[in-house]
Design a protein around this motif. Sequence first.
Motif, PDB file in Angstrom:
ATOM      1  N   ASP A   8       0.814  -1.219   0.000  1.00 41.02           N
ATOM      2  CA  ASP A   8       0.000   0.000   0.000  1.00 41.02           C
ATOM      3  C   ASP A   8       0.846   1.267   0.000  1.00 41.02           C
ATOM      4  OD1 ASP A   8      -2.332  -1.451  -0.036  1.00 41.02           O
ATOM      5  OD2 ASP A   8      -2.584  -1.433   2.147  1.00 41.02           O
ATOM      6  N   ASP A   9       2.128   1.151   0.366  1.00 40.32           N
ATOM      7  CA  ASP A   9       2.999   2.324   0.419  1.00 40.32           C
ATOM      8  C   ASP A   9       3.853   2.488  -0.832  1.00 40.32           C
ATOM      9  OD1 ASP A   9       2.118   3.093   2.916  1.00 40.32           O
ATOM     10  OD2 ASP A   9       3.609   1.878   3.968  1.00 40.32           O
ATOM     11  N   LEU A  10       3.698   1.597  -1.797  1.00 36.54           N
ATOM     12  CA  LEU A  10       4.472   1.713  -3.031  1.00 36.54           C
ATOM     13  C   LEU A  10       3.971   2.887  -3.863  1.00 36.54           C
ATOM     14  CD1 LEU A  10       4.674  -2.062  -4.046  1.00 36.54           C
ATOM     15  CD2 LEU A  10       6.536  -0.645  -3.135  1.00 36.54           C
ATOM     16  N   PRO A  11       4.831   3.488  -4.697  1.00 36.87           N
ATOM     17  CA  PRO A  11       4.392   4.610  -5.543  1.00 36.87           C
ATOM     18  C   PRO A  11       3.249   4.198  -6.468  1.00 36.87           C
ATOM     19  CG  PRO A  11       6.789   4.425  -5.540  1.00 36.87           C
ATOM     20  CD  PRO A  11       6.263   3.196  -4.857  1.00 36.87           C
ATOM     21  N   ALA A  12       2.227   5.012  -6.526  1.00 38.75           N
ATOM     22  CA  ALA A  12       1.068   4.680  -7.362  1.00 38.75           C
ATOM     23  C   ALA A  12       1.456   4.552  -8.820  1.00 38.75           C
ATOM     24  CB  ALA A  12      -0.010   5.755  -7.195  1.00 38.75           C
ATOM     25  N   GLY A  13       2.390   5.383  -9.266  1.00 37.07           N
ATOM     26  CA  GLY A  13       2.806   5.314 -10.660  1.00 37.07           C
ATOM     27  C   GLY A  13       3.436   3.986 -11.011  1.00 37.07           C
ATOM     28  N   LEU A  14       4.218   3.419 -10.100  1.00 38.86           N
ATOM     29  CA  LEU A  14       4.854   2.127 -10.333  1.00 38.86           C
ATOM     30  C   LEU A  14       3.818   1.015 -10.382  1.00 38.86           C
ATOM     31  CD1 LEU A  14       7.350   0.331 -10.595  1.00 38.86           C
ATOM     32  CD2 LEU A  14       7.576   0.395  -8.099  1.00 38.86           C
ATOM     33  N   VAL A  15       2.857   1.061  -9.469  1.00 37.26           N
ATOM     34  CA  VAL A  15       1.786   0.057  -9.460  1.00 37.26           C
ATOM     35  C   VAL A  15       0.976   0.141 -10.753  1.00 37.26           C
ATOM     36  CG1 VAL A  15      -0.336  -0.651  -8.300  1.00 37.26           C
ATOM     37  CG2 VAL A  15       1.664   0.011  -6.944  1.00 37.26           C
ATOM     38  N   ASP A  16       0.677   1.355 -11.192  1.00 35.26           N
ATOM     39  CA  ASP A  16      -0.076   1.528 -12.437  1.00 35.26           C
ATOM     40  C   ASP A  16       0.713   1.023 -13.635  1.00 35.26           C
ATOM     41  OD1 ASP A  16      -2.137   2.667 -11.017  1.00 35.26           O
ATOM     42  OD2 ASP A  16      -1.581   4.741 -11.494  1.00 35.26           O
ATOM     43  N   GLU A  17       2.010   1.239 -13.618  1.00 36.06           N
ATOM     44  CA  GLU A  17       2.870   0.778 -14.711  1.00 36.06           C
ATOM     45  C   GLU A  17       2.795  -0.738 -14.865  1.00 36.06           C
ATOM     46  OE1 GLU A  17       7.673   0.312 -15.459  1.00 36.06           O
ATOM     47  OE2 GLU A  17       6.960   2.015 -14.267  1.00 36.06           O
ATOM     48  N   ASP A  24      -0.474  -8.416 -12.584  1.00 33.59           N
ATOM     49  CA  ASP A  24      -1.192  -8.156 -11.342  1.00 33.59           C
ATOM     50  C   ASP A  24      -0.172  -7.605 -10.340  1.00 33.59           C
ATOM     51  OD1 ASP A  24      -2.251  -8.358  -8.734  1.00 33.59           O
ATOM     52  OD2 ASP A  24      -3.621  -9.953  -9.345  1.00 33.59           O
ATOM     53  N   PRO A  25      -0.215  -6.299 -10.026  1.00 30.35           N
ATOM     54  CA  PRO A  25       0.821  -5.716  -9.162  1.00 30.35           C
ATOM     55  C   PRO A  25       0.949  -6.400  -7.810  1.00 30.35           C
ATOM     56  CG  PRO A  25      -0.457  -3.987 -10.223  1.00 30.35           C
ATOM     57  CD  PRO A  25      -1.177  -5.284 -10.501  1.00 30.35           C
ATOM     58  N   LEU A  26      -0.164  -6.821  -7.227  1.00 22.01           N
ATOM     59  CA  LEU A  26      -0.101  -7.467  -5.923  1.00 22.01           C
ATOM     60  C   LEU A  26       0.608  -8.816  -6.022  1.00 22.01           C
ATOM     61  CD1 LEU A  26      -0.839  -7.148  -2.974  1.00 22.01           C
ATOM     62  CD2 LEU A  26      -3.064  -8.207  -3.462  1.00 22.01           C
ATOM     63  N   ASP A  27       0.360  -9.554  -7.092  1.00 18.41           N
ATOM     64  CA  ASP A  27       1.055 -10.824  -7.300  1.00 18.41           C
ATOM     65  C   ASP A  27       2.548 -10.603  -7.502  1.00 18.41           C
ATOM     66  OD1 ASP A  27      -1.254 -12.251  -7.004  1.00 18.41           O
ATOM     67  OD2 ASP A  27      -1.534 -12.685  -9.140  1.00 18.41           O
ATOM     68  N   VAL A  28       2.896  -9.577  -8.280  1.00 18.86           N
ATOM     69  CA  VAL A  28       4.314  -9.275  -8.502  1.00 18.86           C
ATOM     70  C   VAL A  28       4.981  -8.899  -7.184  1.00 18.86           C
ATOM     71  CG1 VAL A  28       5.967  -7.786  -9.694  1.00 18.86           C
ATOM     72  CG2 VAL A  28       3.893  -8.557 -10.887  1.00 18.86           C
ATOM     73  N   TYR A  29       4.293  -8.082  -6.397  1.00 15.43           N
ATOM     74  CA  TYR A  29       4.840  -7.683  -5.099  1.00 15.43           C
ATOM     75  C   TYR A  29       5.071  -8.908  -4.208  1.00 15.43           C
ATOM     76  CZ  TYR A  29       4.960  -5.780  -0.350  1.00 15.43           C
ATOM     77  OH  TYR A  29       5.313  -5.494   0.951  1.00 15.43           O
ATOM     78  N   ALA A  71      13.398  -6.489 -20.399  1.00 14.03           N
ATOM     79  CA  ALA A  71      12.090  -6.729 -19.795  1.00 14.03           C
ATOM     80  C   ALA A  71      12.290  -6.861 -18.298  1.00 14.03           C
ATOM     81  CB  ALA A  71      11.438  -7.992 -20.360  1.00 14.03           C
ATOM     82  N   GLY A  72      11.291  -6.433 -17.536  1.00 16.59           N
ATOM     83  CA  GLY A  72      11.345  -6.591 -16.093  1.00 16.59           C
ATOM     84  C   GLY A  72      12.006  -5.450 -15.352  1.00 16.59           C
ATOM     85  N   LEU A  73      12.252  -4.325 -16.036  1.00 10.64           N
ATOM     86  CA  LEU A  73      12.884  -3.206 -15.337  1.00 10.64           C
ATOM     87  C   LEU A  73      11.925  -2.576 -14.332  1.00 10.64           C
ATOM     88  CD1 LEU A  73      14.862  -1.579 -18.274  1.00 10.64           C
ATOM     89  CD2 LEU A  73      15.698  -3.139 -16.506  1.00 10.64           C
ATOM     90  N   GLY A  74      10.640  -2.552 -14.644  1.00 15.45           N
ATOM     91  CA  GLY A  74       9.668  -2.073 -13.673  1.00 15.45           C
ATOM     92  C   GLY A  74       9.602  -2.980 -12.455  1.00 15.45           C
ATOM     93  N   ILE A  75       9.821  -4.276 -12.672  1.00 11.14           N
ATOM     94  CA  ILE A  75       9.830  -5.227 -11.557  1.00 11.14           C
ATOM     95  C   ILE A  75      11.088  -5.035 -10.720  1.00 11.14           C
ATOM     96  CG2 ILE A  75       9.831  -7.689 -10.975  1.00 11.14           C
ATOM     97  CD1 ILE A  75       8.312  -8.054 -13.715  1.00 11.14           C
ATOM     98  N   ALA A  76      12.219  -4.769 -11.386  1.00  9.44           N
ATOM     99  CA  ALA A  76      13.451  -4.446 -10.655  1.00  9.44           C
ATOM    100  C   ALA A  76      13.257  -3.184  -9.827  1.00  9.44           C
ATOM    101  CB  ALA A  76      14.610  -4.280 -11.636  1.00  9.44           C
ATOM    102  N   ALA A  77      12.565  -2.192 -10.403  1.00  5.92           N
ATOM    103  CA  ALA A  77      12.273  -0.967  -9.650  1.00  5.92           C
ATOM    104  C   ALA A  77      11.410  -1.265  -8.435  1.00  5.92           C
ATOM    105  CB  ALA A  77      11.588   0.044 -10.569  1.00  5.92           C
ATOM    106  N   LEU A  78      10.468  -2.184  -8.579  1.00  9.64           N
ATOM    107  CA  LEU A  78       9.619  -2.569  -7.459  1.00  9.64           C
ATOM    108  C   LEU A  78      10.456  -3.200  -6.341  1.00  9.64           C
ATOM    109  CD1 LEU A  78       6.816  -3.017  -6.196  1.00  9.64           C
ATOM    110  CD2 LEU A  78       6.661  -5.155  -7.476  1.00  9.64           C
ATOM    111  N   VAL A  79      11.436  -4.008  -6.711  1.00 14.68           N
ATOM    112  CA  VAL A  79      12.332  -4.593  -5.710  1.00 14.68           C
ATOM    113  C   VAL A  79      13.017  -3.486  -4.909  1.00 14.68           C
ATOM    114  CG1 VAL A  79      14.444  -5.923  -5.376  1.00 14.68           C
ATOM    115  CG2 VAL A  79      12.757  -6.705  -7.044  1.00 14.68           C
TER     116      VAL A  79
END
Length: 302
Positions: A8-17, A24-29, A71-79
């Motif tokens: 819930d504290d992750l940047p909204a822009g990253l979740v939207d991306e 599914d952002p929650l699954d990725v998280y 591929a997966g740079l947004g996922i790396a950013a999530l990490v």
Amino acid sequence: MTTLRSFDDLPAGLVDELADAGLDPLDVYAHVVAALGEDLPGGVDVTSQATIPADARAVADFGARDAGVVAGLGIAALVLHTVAGDDLTIEHRAPDGSRVAAGDVVMRVHGPTRGLLTGERTALNLACHLSGVATATSHWVDALAGTRASVLDTRKTLPGLRALQKYAVRCGGGVNHRFSLGDMAMVKDNHVIAAGGVVPAYEAVRAAYPDLPVEVEVTDLDQLRALLDAGCDRILLDNMDSPTMAEAVRIADGRASLEASGGLTLERAREVAETGVDFISVGALTHSVVVLDIGMDLQDLP
């Protein structure tokens, strides 16, 4: 002690991306948290804790060591956001799906040094693997260019990584096959044997699930003809040579889409595509891919 940031504290822009990419952002998280748990079972990166002041900050470049498709740079950013918290700025230099050359900086990150180094390996493991999938897919896409054929992935994915690997296939220009056993029926050789033939198997599925897409595997042209007569509109040509596939395309004459599968290699891809098949399915896109080497290097910037 490293406290992982909540979803819930992750940047909204990253979740939207992530959502815009079909994930599914929650699954990725959840996957990211599980992956970080392998490195932080006690909550501490002892090396970074001992060698880096708590208030130290750094700039890190994620750079491609080889040419490929990222591929997966947004996922790396999530990490990194999950580890480092709010105090992080990420500049994407190459969007997922971009073709990059060796030496290209694909992402620059500003943030706390401890957090960057704590999340480095997990972020790179995901980005390197998914970029490897995208790069391998792009080689098949290039080989099929100018033909009607598209390259498909399969369910031969690493356990737990299916959604991410299939996303990477899309980044490489490929097409996703069914995701699970419930979203499409695929009648293969063992189903045919158990049901007593390709037509009885097809008709059994059609009767049980009249609205579900159905694909049936055939090993010879007699089976193909029987299925076409039964109304099957998607047929998999299993381990056929190119002349036989070309004859299958002629016999089908547009009544069904045809997928080539089994023993296919990149060297043979163009030859198979030129038979006129609609799809070429390749398990190797996901089950035995070589990573695209990406590294993270701290920068000595003014």
